[in-house]
Design a protein around this motif. Structure first.
Motif, short mmCIF file in Angstrom:
data_model
loop_
_atom_site.label_atom_id
_atom_site.label_comp_id
_atom_site.label_asym_id
_atom_site.label_seq_id
_atom_site.Cartn_x
_atom_site.Cartn_y
_atom_site.Cartn_z
N PRO A 185 0.77 -1.14 -0.02
CA PRO A 185 -0.10 0.06 -0.11
C PRO A 185 0.93 1.27 0.02
CG PRO A 185 -1.02 -1.57 1.61
CD PRO A 185 0.46 -2.30 1.02
N GLU A 186 2.08 1.21 0.78
CA GLU A 186 2.75 2.39 0.56
C GLU A 186 3.48 2.68 -0.71
OE1 GLU A 186 2.94 -0.30 2.89
OE2 GLU A 186 4.90 -0.72 3.63
N ASP A 187 3.40 1.79 -1.62
CA ASP A 187 3.59 1.99 -2.91
C ASP A 187 2.94 3.12 -3.64
OD1 ASP A 187 4.99 -1.34 -3.26
OD2 ASP A 187 6.17 0.52 -2.95
N THR A 188 1.50 3.34 -3.24
CA THR A 188 0.64 4.18 -3.89
C THR A 188 1.31 5.41 -4.03
OG1 THR A 188 -1.32 2.81 -2.93
CG2 THR A 188 -1.46 5.19 -3.72
N ALA A 189 1.35 5.90 -5.32
CA ALA A 189 1.98 7.12 -5.63
C ALA A 189 1.64 7.40 -7.07
CB ALA A 189 3.33 7.23 -5.47
N LEU A 190 2.07 8.66 -7.60
CA LEU A 190 2.07 9.00 -9.01
C LEU A 190 3.56 8.67 -9.47
CD1 LEU A 190 0.34 10.21 -11.39
CD2 LEU A 190 1.37 12.61 -10.53
N TYR A 191 3.71 8.00 -10.38
CA TYR A 191 5.05 7.48 -10.70
C TYR A 191 5.56 8.51 -12.05
CZ TYR A 191 4.99 3.82 -7.49
OH TYR A 191 5.25 3.08 -6.22
N PHE A 192 6.63 9.16 -12.07
CA PHE A 192 7.11 9.69 -13.29
C PHE A 192 8.54 9.23 -13.92
CE2 PHE A 192 4.46 13.37 -12.35
CZ PHE A 192 4.38 13.31 -11.16
N CYS A 193 8.53 9.17 -15.14
CA CYS A 193 9.76 8.66 -15.82
C CYS A 193 10.46 10.21 -15.89
CB CYS A 193 9.32 8.41 -17.29
SG CYS A 193 10.46 7.97 -18.62
N ALA A 194 11.79 10.09 -15.60
CA ALA A 194 12.71 11.04 -15.46
C ALA A 194 14.05 11.14 -16.05
CB ALA A 194 12.79 11.48 -13.89
N LYS A 195 14.55 12.00 -16.39
CA LYS A 195 16.06 12.06 -16.92
C LYS A 195 17.09 12.26 -15.67
CE LYS A 195 16.98 14.89 -20.49
NZ LYS A 195 17.13 15.98 -21.39
N VAL A 196 17.83 11.83 -15.51
CA VAL A 196 18.78 11.83 -14.35
C VAL A 196 19.88 12.72 -14.69
CG1 VAL A 196 20.45 10.42 -12.77
CG2 VAL A 196 18.44 9.20 -13.72
N PRO A 197 20.17 13.87 -13.73
CA PRO A 197 19.63 13.81 -12.39
C PRO A 197 18.51 14.74 -12.34
CG PRO A 197 21.56 15.25 -12.75
CD PRO A 197 21.38 14.47 -13.88
N ALA A 198 18.38 15.52 -13.48
CA ALA A 198 17.38 16.85 -13.42
C ALA A 198 15.94 16.58 -13.04
CB ALA A 198 17.51 17.38 -14.82
N GLY A 199 15.70 15.16 -13.25
CA GLY A 199 14.17 15.01 -13.41
C GLY A 199 13.47 15.20 -11.86
N LEU A 200 14.22 15.33 -10.74
CA LEU A 200 13.62 15.28 -9.52
C LEU A 200 13.26 16.90 -9.28
CD1 LEU A 200 13.14 13.74 -6.93
CD2 LEU A 200 15.09 14.71 -5.98
N ARG A 201 13.78 17.81 -9.71
CA ARG A 201 13.55 19.10 -9.50
C ARG A 201 12.93 19.82 -10.69
NH1 ARG A 201 18.11 17.84 -6.47
NH2 ARG A 201 17.78 18.46 -4.38
N ASP A 202 13.33 19.38 -11.98
CA ASP A 202 12.99 20.06 -13.43
C ASP A 202 11.81 19.35 -13.93
OD1 ASP A 202 12.83 21.33 -15.84
OD2 ASP A 202 14.56 20.71 -16.54
N VAL A 203 10.55 20.05 -13.89
CA VAL A 203 9.50 19.34 -14.43
C VAL A 203 9.50 19.21 -15.77
CG1 VAL A 203 8.47 21.67 -14.83
CG2 VAL A 203 6.85 19.52 -14.49
N ASN A 204 10.36 19.92 -16.39
CA ASN A 204 10.30 19.64 -18.16
C ASN A 204 11.24 18.42 -18.32
OD1 ASN A 204 9.05 21.92 -18.86
ND2 ASN A 204 10.79 23.26 -18.08
N SER A 205 12.05 17.56 -17.28
CA SER A 205 12.82 16.80 -17.39
C SER A 205 12.04 15.38 -17.02
CB SER A 205 14.22 16.92 -16.54
OG SER A 205 14.87 17.91 -17.07
N ARG A 206 10.83 15.54 -16.53
CA ARG A 206 9.95 14.24 -16.50
C ARG A 206 8.52 14.22 -17.06
NH1 ARG A 206 10.34 17.09 -11.19
NH2 ARG A 206 8.33 18.14 -10.77
N GLY A 207 7.96 13.13 -17.25
CA GLY A 207 6.77 13.10 -17.93
C GLY A 207 5.56 13.34 -16.77
N ARG A 208 4.54 13.25 -17.21
CA ARG A 208 3.25 13.74 -16.37
C ARG A 208 2.85 12.73 -15.54
NH1 ARG A 208 -0.92 17.02 -20.71
NH2 ARG A 208 0.54 18.42 -21.28
N GLY A 209 3.33 11.58 -15.74
CA GLY A 209 3.32 10.72 -14.40
C GLY A 209 1.99 9.53 -14.76
N THR A 210 2.19 8.54 -14.08
CA THR A 210 1.07 7.19 -14.06
C THR A 210 0.69 6.98 -12.65
OG1 THR A 210 0.08 5.40 -15.15
CG2 THR A 210 2.79 5.65 -14.67
#
Length: 121
Positions: free
Chosen positions: A90-115
């Motif tokens: 249950p703790e895996d419940t979240a919105l998951y994003f594909c992201a470029k490393v390392p920028a994807g954590l902080r830069d919204v333009n380096s990740r998708g919209r999520g699933t």
């Protein structure tokens, strides 16, 4: 422009499995390490897993919370990234994003919209 499109999310029961996919375009996929980040309700974005540039790369990293349960992979011929999620909790419940490393954590333009992944009985 960078496009990262995730798919494969949904609802699963505890102990179940899901496979996330990400289709990348607009940049040279093979130049970038890639990863998955997630955001649970009320929490910050966090890295879940990362993989180096080669699709035969053993250079992978996992958060302690998913180690042994999740497997990241990539197919450079298809410009695609994957996340196999087993033994879901249950703790895996979240919105998951594909992201470029390392920028994807902080830069919204380096990740998708999520699933969305929801683990619930």
């Amino acid at each position: 422009q960078v496009q990262l499109v995730e798919s494969g999310g949904g609802k699963a029961q505890p102990g179940g499995s899901l496979t996330l996919s990400c289709a990348a375009s607009g940049f040279t996929f093979t130049f970038y390490a890639m990863g998955w980040v997630r955001q649970a309700p009320g929490k910050d974005l966090e890295w879940v897993s990362r993989i180096g540039t080669s699709d035969s790369d053993s250079n992978t990293w996992y958060a302690d919370s998913v180690k042994g349960r999740f497997t990241v992979s990539r197919d450079n011929a298809k410009n695609s990234l994957y996340l196999q999620m087993d033994s879901l909790k249950p703790e895996d419940t979240a919105l998951y994003f594909c992201a470029k490393v390392p920028a994807g954590l902080r830069d919204v333009n380096s990740r998708g919209r999520g699933t969305q992944v929801t683990v619930s009985s």
